[in-house]
Motif scaffolding. Structure first.
Motif, mmCIF file in Angstrom:
data_model
loop_
_atom_site.group_PDB
_atom_site.id
_atom_site.type_symbol
_atom_site.label_atom_id
_atom_site.label_comp_id
_atom_site.label_asym_id
_atom_site.label_seq_id
_atom_site.Cartn_x
_atom_site.Cartn_y
_atom_site.Cartn_z
ATOM 1 N N ARG A 1 9.859 5.243 7.069
ATOM 2 C CA ARG A 1 9.009 6.368 7.432
ATOM 3 C C ARG A 1 7.934 5.882 8.406
ATOM 4 N NH1 ARG A 1 7.892 8.794 1.299
ATOM 5 N NH2 ARG A 1 10.023 9.505 0.890
ATOM 6 N N PRO A 2 7.357 6.787 9.185
ATOM 7 C CA PRO A 2 6.243 6.366 10.050
ATOM 8 C C PRO A 2 5.130 5.748 9.208
ATOM 9 C CG PRO A 2 6.999 8.564 10.649
ATOM 10 C CD PRO A 2 7.705 8.214 9.375
ATOM 11 N N SER A 3 4.549 4.664 9.696
ATOM 12 C CA SER A 3 3.523 3.977 8.917
ATOM 13 C C SER A 3 2.251 4.820 8.833
ATOM 14 C CB SER A 3 3.213 2.617 9.527
ATOM 15 O OG SER A 3 2.781 2.748 10.858
ATOM 16 N N VAL A 4 1.534 4.623 7.734
ATOM 17 C CA VAL A 4 0.289 5.328 7.452
ATOM 18 C C VAL A 4 -0.849 4.314 7.487
ATOM 19 C CG1 VAL A 4 -0.978 6.666 5.724
ATOM 20 C CG2 VAL A 4 1.500 7.009 6.014
ATOM 21 N N GLN A 5 -1.951 4.665 8.134
ATOM 22 C CA GLN A 5 -3.085 3.754 8.224
ATOM 23 C C GLN A 5 -3.804 3.659 6.881
ATOM 24 O OE1 GLN A 5 -5.855 4.713 11.331
ATOM 25 N NE2 GLN A 5 -7.109 2.884 11.006
ATOM 26 N N THR A 6 -4.115 2.417 6.469
ATOM 27 C CA THR A 6 -4.830 2.183 5.212
ATOM 28 C C THR A 6 -5.893 1.115 5.426
ATOM 29 O OG1 THR A 6 -3.510 0.336 4.349
ATOM 30 C CG2 THR A 6 -2.622 2.560 4.016
ATOM 31 N N TYR A 7 -6.669 0.854 4.373
ATOM 32 C CA TYR A 7 -7.659 -0.223 4.438
ATOM 33 C C TYR A 7 -6.976 -1.592 4.545
ATOM 34 C CZ TYR A 7 -11.156 3.206 2.897
ATOM 35 O OH TYR A 7 -11.996 4.293 2.802
ATOM 36 N N ALA A 8 -5.787 -1.731 3.984
ATOM 37 C CA ALA A 8 -5.028 -2.986 4.055
ATOM 38 C C ALA A 8 -4.124 -2.925 5.285
ATOM 39 C CB ALA A 8 -4.217 -3.193 2.783
ATOM 40 N N ASN A 9 -4.732 -3.026 6.470
ATOM 41 C CA ASN A 9 -4.007 -2.670 7.693
ATOM 42 C C ASN A 9 -2.868 -3.609 8.038
ATOM 43 O OD1 ASN A 9 -5.457 -4.886 8.604
ATOM 44 N ND2 ASN A 9 -6.644 -3.774 10.126
ATOM 45 N N ALA A 10 -2.934 -4.863 7.611
ATOM 46 C CA ALA A 10 -1.832 -5.786 7.916
ATOM 47 C C ALA A 10 -0.560 -5.414 7.166
ATOM 48 C CB ALA A 10 -2.239 -7.224 7.584
ATOM 49 N N MET A 11 -0.678 -4.486 6.217
ATOM 50 C CA MET A 11 0.476 -4.033 5.442
ATOM 51 C C MET A 11 0.927 -2.635 5.849
ATOM 52 S SD MET A 11 -1.165 -5.430 1.905
ATOM 53 C CE MET A 11 -0.102 -4.540 0.778
ATOM 54 N N ASP A 12 0.388 -2.124 6.944
ATOM 55 C CA ASP A 12 0.735 -0.767 7.385
ATOM 56 C C ASP A 12 2.030 -0.796 8.194
ATOM 57 O OD1 ASP A 12 -1.566 0.031 6.162
ATOM 58 O OD2 ASP A 12 -2.713 0.345 8.000
ATOM 59 N N VAL A 13 3.133 -0.977 7.476
ATOM 60 C CA VAL A 13 4.452 -1.122 8.100
ATOM 61 C C VAL A 13 5.417 -0.173 7.401
ATOM 62 C CG1 VAL A 13 6.304 -2.720 8.713
ATOM 63 C CG2 VAL A 13 3.940 -3.558 8.566
ATOM 64 N N GLY A 14 6.000 0.730 8.167
ATOM 65 C CA GLY A 14 6.944 1.682 7.578
ATOM 66 C C GLY A 14 8.380 1.226 7.649
ATOM 67 N N ALA A 15 8.660 0.270 8.551
ATOM 68 C CA ALA A 15 10.022 -0.244 8.722
ATOM 69 C C ALA A 15 9.974 -1.772 8.706
ATOM 70 C CB ALA A 15 10.620 0.249 10.035
ATOM 71 N N PRO A 16 9.876 -2.381 7.523
ATOM 72 C CA PRO A 16 9.691 -3.830 7.423
ATOM 73 C C PRO A 16 10.905 -4.626 7.902
ATOM 74 C CG PRO A 16 10.002 -2.870 5.239
ATOM 75 C CD PRO A 16 9.866 -1.734 6.196
ATOM 76 N N SER A 17 10.715 -5.383 8.970
ATOM 77 C CA SER A 17 11.833 -6.098 9.605
ATOM 78 C C SER A 17 12.499 -7.094 8.674
ATOM 79 C CB SER A 17 11.342 -6.827 10.859
ATOM 80 O OG SER A 17 11.004 -5.921 11.871
ATOM 81 N N ASN A 18 11.698 -7.816 7.898
ATOM 82 C CA ASN A 18 12.242 -8.946 7.147
ATOM 83 C C ASN A 18 13.002 -8.550 5.881
ATOM 84 O OD1 ASN A 18 11.411 -11.656 8.407
ATOM 85 N ND2 ASN A 18 9.551 -10.415 8.551
ATOM 86 N N TRP A 19 13.047 -7.269 5.585
ATOM 87 C CA TRP A 19 13.797 -6.886 4.381
ATOM 88 C C TRP A 19 15.278 -7.252 4.522
ATOM 89 C CZ3 TRP A 19 12.604 -6.495 -0.325
ATOM 90 C CH2 TRP A 19 13.506 -5.957 -1.239
ATOM 91 N N ASN B 1 0.861 -1.173 0.000
ATOM 92 C CA ASN B 1 0.000 0.000 0.000
ATOM 93 C C ASN B 1 0.909 1.238 0.000
ATOM 94 O OD1 ASN B 1 0.858 0.151 2.705
ATOM 95 N ND2 ASN B 1 -1.017 -0.814 3.468
ATOM 96 N N VAL B 2 0.443 2.369 0.498
ATOM 97 C CA VAL B 2 1.251 3.581 0.444
ATOM 98 C C VAL B 2 2.439 3.543 1.411
ATOM 99 C CG1 VAL B 2 -0.596 5.048 -0.424
ATOM 100 C CG2 VAL B 2 -0.307 4.753 2.049
ATOM 101 N N ASN B 3 2.514 2.533 2.254
ATOM 102 C CA ASN B 3 3.718 2.314 3.073
ATOM 103 C C ASN B 3 4.745 1.617 2.179
ATOM 104 O OD1 ASN B 3 2.774 3.096 5.945
ATOM 105 N ND2 ASN B 3 1.103 1.832 5.144
ATOM 106 N N ASP B 4 5.482 2.427 1.457
ATOM 107 C CA ASP B 4 6.214 1.950 0.276
ATOM 108 C C ASP B 4 7.733 1.997 0.441
ATOM 109 O OD1 ASP B 4 6.463 4.700 0.335
ATOM 110 O OD2 ASP B 4 6.055 4.990 -1.793
ATOM 111 N N THR B 5 8.241 1.667 1.620
ATOM 112 C CA THR B 5 9.688 1.699 1.861
ATOM 113 C C THR B 5 10.450 0.878 0.824
ATOM 114 O OG1 THR B 5 9.354 2.042 4.231
ATOM 115 C CG2 THR B 5 11.488 1.153 3.545
ATOM 116 N N VAL B 6 9.969 -0.333 0.537
ATOM 117 C CA VAL B 6 10.694 -1.219 -0.377
ATOM 118 C C VAL B 6 10.582 -0.781 -1.830
ATOM 119 C CG1 VAL B 6 10.778 -3.566 -1.310
ATOM 120 C CG2 VAL B 6 10.745 -3.198 1.173
ATOM 121 N N PRO B 7 9.394 -0.455 -2.350
ATOM 122 C CA PRO B 7 9.366 0.055 -3.724
ATOM 123 C C PRO B 7 10.287 1.253 -3.943
ATOM 124 C CG PRO B 7 7.141 -0.446 -3.008
ATOM 125 C CD PRO B 7 8.022 -0.613 -1.805
ATOM 126 N N ARG B 8 10.340 2.154 -2.954
ATOM 127 C CA ARG B 8 11.225 3.310 -3.094
ATOM 128 C C ARG B 8 12.690 2.880 -3.109
ATOM 129 N NH1 ARG B 8 11.272 6.023 1.167
ATOM 130 N NH2 ARG B 8 9.626 5.071 2.439
#
Length: 436
Positions: free
Chosen positions: A293-311, A276-283
């Motif tokens: 970046r700080p995560s942004v709330q979206t309809y796809a809430n399980a993907m609202d992660v600004g700092a993805p650990s598993n990357w 979703n718009v929490n796009d750390t990896v695409p960027r």
């Protein structure tokens, strides 16, 4: 199975230690020292095997003697007691439905396997195991049901206030027994950071036996490889061979498991990480700059992660080579407006109800197809949660078509029990130290 820390390749520990320690003190993540290549005969004839047979073969290749064969089979049979079917939308596009477990989300695979592995290793009269988990939606429910009633364990789930759906919240907060929920007045990233701070706190670790049930725990990652191999097995039975997976991605554990499977020999042409718009990896893949970046709330809430650990695990799988990652992983991001439109388009075209995470993965397939030359590819996008978990997102016409599982109706009769807490590590630490 020996594992190293992504922050220290000289650190080597065994699987049991990694399961209970979850995260090294250097704040890296555990990864296998060696990734085994599965036998070609097995790979070429995946269609001959059931999901449980595949799960055993893959987990045994990784774990070897860490768990005896018969015990591992028993764990698999108990944990993976539901299916992950492919649902065709058209001749070349399939939905991999991963929501047929007890919590109605793909995380049942990881949580159930991990809880049974921990129970297997736990010895009578050992110190109580405190399992910490941060959730942006579905992880907490899967972990709660996976560990409910498991002897000598206590689970503490942190979730962001107002940022999970009603059903998700009830799955976290209505269990009782050995399951506790903390409602954090912040984001998922705040919850995740509190958990990581706990693992790095010397006093806490001297007085409590802490482990994690998030995807930072290697025991969560291993079982998520199973359904990728099983999806390919189902496609082989249909005569399909060129496979592209599109994966809804938040903390990037799901696609990390797919890439681990690829390194073990999974026959796959391409992965697509859909965010979703929490796009750390695409960027990062576009610019080479990894900026959380700080995560942004979206309809796809399980993907609202600004700092993805598993990357960091994904980069480790590709020896920190961004260009190598880019060859195997394409990544696209989508807004709430695009997500809602995709839900409507999927329903109109295929009479299929997709949750917002699933719809985002479908959008990524559409974008990938526009950018690539025509080929004989088969596209599989992962459906990570049952649509009934997100009733407020669907228009009335689509919502009326959702089959509500009985366990959801039963949940609505239960009371929410949660401890409210600010984003304050001292308060969280005090809770862990004083609660009995």
């Amino acid at each position: 199975m020996k594992l190293y820390s992504t922050n220290n390749h000289d650190l080597k520990i065994d699987f049991q230690s990694a399961v209970f320690n979850s995260m090294p003190q250097d704040k890296g993540l555990y990864m296998p020292v060696e990734i085994p290549a599965l036998e070609q005969d097995f790979i070429q004839h995946l269609d001959r095997y059931t999901l449980r047979e595949i799960a055993y073969k893959v987990s045994f290749a990784l774990l070897q003697d860490d768990i005896p064969a018969n015990d591992l089979k028993s764990i698999i049979d108990d944990a993976i007691n539901f299916e992950a079917p492919l649902h065709p939308l058209d001749e070349d596009t399939y939905v991999l439905e991963l929501f047929h477990g007890p919590s109605l989300a793909f995380k049942d695979f990881g949580a159930r396997f991990m809880s049974r592995v921990m129970a297997y290793f736990l010895k009578d009269n050992e110190q109580l195991l405190d399992v910490l988990v941060a959730t942006s939606g579905d992880t907490g429910g899967a972990v709660a049901l996976g560990f409910l009633g498991v002897p000598n364990t206590r689970v503490t789930i942190l979730y962001p206030k107002g940022k999970v759906s009603e059903i998700q919240e009830l799955q976290l907060c209505s269990n009782g027994q050995n399951i506790r929920a903390i409602e954090i007045d912040g984001t998922f990233d705040d919850c995740q950071h509190l958990v990581k701070q706990a693992f790095a706190d010397d006093e806490l670790n001297s007085k409590r036996r802490l482990t994690s049930a998030n995807s930072i725990n290697i025991a969560r990652l291993i079982p998520q490889t199973f359904y990728y191999f099983n999806a390919v097995a189902q496609l082989f039975r249909k005569g399909k061979r060129e496979v592209v997976f599109a994966v809804p991605s938040g903390n990037f554990g799901n696609i990390a498991a797919g890439l681990l499977a690829y390194k073990m020999g999974l026959p796959v042409k391409q992965f697509i990480a859909a965010t979703n718009v929490n796009d750390t990896v695409p960027r990062f893949l576009e610019t080479g700059v990894y900026e959380t970046r700080p995560s942004v709330q979206t309809y796809a809430n399980a993907m609202d992660v600004g700092a993805p650990s598993n990357w960091v695990r994904i980069m480790a799988l590709f020896n920190e080579q961004r260009e190598s990652v880019k060859e195997m992983v394409k990544s696209y991001r989508y807004t709430d407006e695009q997500t809602v439109q995709a839900i409507a388009d999927i329903y109109r075209q295929f009479n299929y109800v997709a949750c917002p995470h699933t719809a985002i993965a479908w959008l990524a397939i559409q974008e990938y197809q526009k950018q690539q030359a025509p080929a004989d590819d088969t596209f599989v996008f992962l459906s990570t949660a049952h649509p009934c978990k997100f009733p407020d997102i669907f228009p009335a016409e689509i919502a009326a078509k959702i089959d509500i599982p009985e366990q959801v109706n039963a949940l609505r009769q239960k009371e929410k029990i949660a401890t409210a807490m600010p984003v304050d590590f001292d308060a969280f630490k005090a809770f862990l130290l004083t609660a009995e």
